[in-house]
Write a protein that holds these residues in place. Structure first.
Motif, mmCIF file in Angstrom:
data_model
loop_
_atom_site.group_PDB
_atom_site.id
_atom_site.type_symbol
_atom_site.label_atom_id
_atom_site.label_comp_id
_atom_site.label_asym_id
_atom_site.label_seq_id
_atom_site.Cartn_x
_atom_site.Cartn_y
_atom_site.Cartn_z
ATOM 1 N N SER A 174 0.809 -1.214 0.000
ATOM 2 C CA SER A 174 0.000 0.000 0.000
ATOM 3 C C SER A 174 0.844 1.268 0.000
ATOM 4 C CB SER A 174 -0.935 0.009 1.213
ATOM 5 O OG SER A 174 -0.202 0.163 2.409
ATOM 6 N N GLU A 175 2.141 1.160 0.288
ATOM 7 C CA GLU A 175 3.013 2.329 0.304
ATOM 8 C C GLU A 175 3.517 2.631 -1.090
ATOM 9 O OE1 GLU A 175 6.296 1.849 2.941
ATOM 10 O OE2 GLU A 175 5.016 1.536 4.676
ATOM 11 N N PRO A 176 3.456 3.905 -1.482
ATOM 12 C CA PRO A 176 4.043 4.241 -2.771
ATOM 13 C C PRO A 176 5.533 3.926 -2.765
ATOM 14 C CG PRO A 176 2.809 6.106 -1.840
ATOM 15 C CD PRO A 176 2.886 5.027 -0.801
ATOM 16 N N GLY A 177 5.981 3.094 -3.676
ATOM 17 C CA GLY A 177 7.398 2.749 -3.771
ATOM 18 C C GLY A 177 7.850 1.742 -2.740
ATOM 19 N N GLY A 178 6.969 1.309 -1.832
ATOM 20 C CA GLY A 178 7.375 0.382 -0.779
ATOM 21 C C GLY A 178 7.853 -0.936 -1.327
ATOM 22 N N GLY A 179 6.994 -1.666 -1.972
ATOM 23 C CA GLY A 179 7.390 -2.941 -2.533
ATOM 24 C C GLY A 179 7.277 -2.935 -4.032
ATOM 25 N N GLY A 180 6.879 -1.776 -4.569
ATOM 26 C CA GLY A 180 6.735 -1.669 -6.008
ATOM 27 C C GLY A 180 5.645 -2.589 -6.519
ATOM 28 N N GLU A 181 5.762 -2.954 -7.751
ATOM 29 C CA GLU A 181 4.790 -3.843 -8.362
ATOM 30 C C GLU A 181 5.171 -5.307 -8.190
ATOM 31 O OE1 GLU A 181 1.847 -2.876 -9.706
ATOM 32 O OE2 GLU A 181 2.446 -0.928 -8.907
ATOM 33 N N TYR A 182 6.326 -5.559 -7.612
ATOM 34 C CA TYR A 182 6.800 -6.933 -7.476
ATOM 35 C C TYR A 182 5.888 -7.737 -6.556
ATOM 36 C CZ TYR A 182 9.681 -10.975 -6.561
ATOM 37 O OH TYR A 182 10.132 -12.270 -6.451
ATOM 38 N N ARG A 183 5.547 -8.916 -6.981
ATOM 39 C CA ARG A 183 4.794 -9.871 -6.166
ATOM 40 C C ARG A 183 5.569 -11.174 -6.210
ATOM 41 N NH1 ARG A 183 2.988 -5.780 -4.960
ATOM 42 N NH2 ARG A 183 0.890 -4.995 -5.218
ATOM 43 N N PRO A 184 5.937 -11.709 -5.046
ATOM 44 C CA PRO A 184 6.710 -12.953 -5.066
ATOM 45 C C PRO A 184 5.898 -14.087 -5.696
ATOM 46 C CG PRO A 184 5.972 -12.455 -2.848
ATOM 47 C CD PRO A 184 5.604 -11.276 -3.706
ATOM 48 N N PRO A 185 6.551 -14.909 -6.497
ATOM 49 C CA PRO A 185 5.838 -15.960 -7.208
ATOM 50 C C PRO A 185 5.514 -17.193 -6.364
ATOM 51 C CG PRO A 185 8.153 -15.953 -7.827
ATOM 52 C CD PRO A 185 7.938 -14.780 -6.925
ATOM 53 N N TYR A 186 6.105 -17.298 -5.192
ATOM 54 C CA TYR A 186 5.963 -18.518 -4.396
ATOM 55 C C TYR A 186 5.556 -18.207 -2.961
ATOM 56 C CZ TYR A 186 8.889 -19.985 -8.305
ATOM 57 O OH TYR A 186 9.395 -20.208 -9.552
ATOM 58 N N SER A 187 5.325 -19.268 -2.202
ATOM 59 C CA SER A 187 5.023 -19.117 -0.773
ATOM 60 C C SER A 187 6.329 -19.106 0.022
ATOM 61 C CB SER A 187 4.148 -20.279 -0.293
ATOM 62 O OG SER A 187 4.931 -21.465 -0.211
ATOM 63 N N ASN A 188 6.205 -18.798 1.308
ATOM 64 C CA ASN A 188 7.382 -18.754 2.191
ATOM 65 C C ASN A 188 7.997 -20.127 2.435
ATOM 66 O OD1 ASN A 188 6.978 -16.049 2.379
ATOM 67 N ND2 ASN A 188 6.485 -16.016 4.543
ATOM 68 N N SER A 189 7.327 -21.188 1.988
ATOM 69 C CA SER A 189 7.870 -22.533 2.190
ATOM 70 C C SER A 189 8.286 -23.186 0.867
ATOM 71 C CB SER A 189 6.834 -23.410 2.907
ATOM 72 O OG SER A 189 5.644 -23.481 2.141
#
Length: 184
Positions: free
Chosen positions: A44-59
């Motif tokens: 939700s933060e501008p520039g915080g995580g950008g548009e990147y979304r991790p492709p996998y789960s934490n496991s």
């Protein structure tokens, strides 16, 4: 004033005003809930995580996370996401490891320097951080070394590409932290 147990009084807030957000969860679920909230806040933060979304789960991945692919110099968005969703002390752990480079740092000294309680074991901290690396499909950046009953384990960052990538993101997004740990 009587408060209905099924409702929570809400005070309106607006703009950038900081408000407390308190909730109670089972201890076994706390780290999961914290990471999910952190991810939502970064998104939700501008520039915080950008548009990147991790492709996998934490496991994601093999039992040994170091069998996952190494980092490439152009994977700044994934590194930015990791640093953005880590808690402040977890981010300090990464900064301290980057600063230590190939010389390394003992987990006992690491625990003290980033502000964790002496009674806390670092294995849970590294498991949580490691999950963020798994979510991106990459191996963690640290390597384990010798163990000492008084000092803990010596950890270092031997992969120069990963070290420079994370140093670059720390300097760009967390300049105070990079300066504090001497990451030039």
């Amino acid at each position: 004033m009587s408060v209905d147990p099924d409702t929570v009084p809400v005070t309106p807030a607006s703009g950038d005003q900081m408000i407390p957000l308190v909730t109670w969860v089972e201890a076994s679920r706390a780290s999961l809930i914290q990471s999910q909230i952190a991810q939502l806040l970064v998104r939700s933060e501008p520039g915080g995580g950008g548009e990147y979304r991790p492709p996998y789960s934490n496991s994601f991945g093999p039992k040994d996370a170091w069998e996952l692919p190494r980092w490439a110099a152009n994977e700044e968005s994934a590194a930015t996401w990791i640093l953005g969703v880590l808690g402040p002390n977890q981010r300090r752990v990464i900064a301290r490891l980057i600063a230590a480079g190939t010389d390394g740092v003992w987990t006992g000294e690491l625990r003290r320097s980033v502000g964790y309680d002496e009674a806390m074991t670092m294995s849970g901290v590294f498991k949580a951080i490691g999950g963020r690396f798994r979510a991106t499909g990459h191996r963690p950046i640290w390597n384990g070394g010798p163990k000492n009953s008084q000092k803990g384990q010596l950890l270092s960052v031997r992969d120069e590409t990963a070290r420079e990538l994370f140093a670059r993101v720390l300097r760009a997004r967390y300049a105070d932290l990079a300066e504090e740990y001497g990451i030039a």
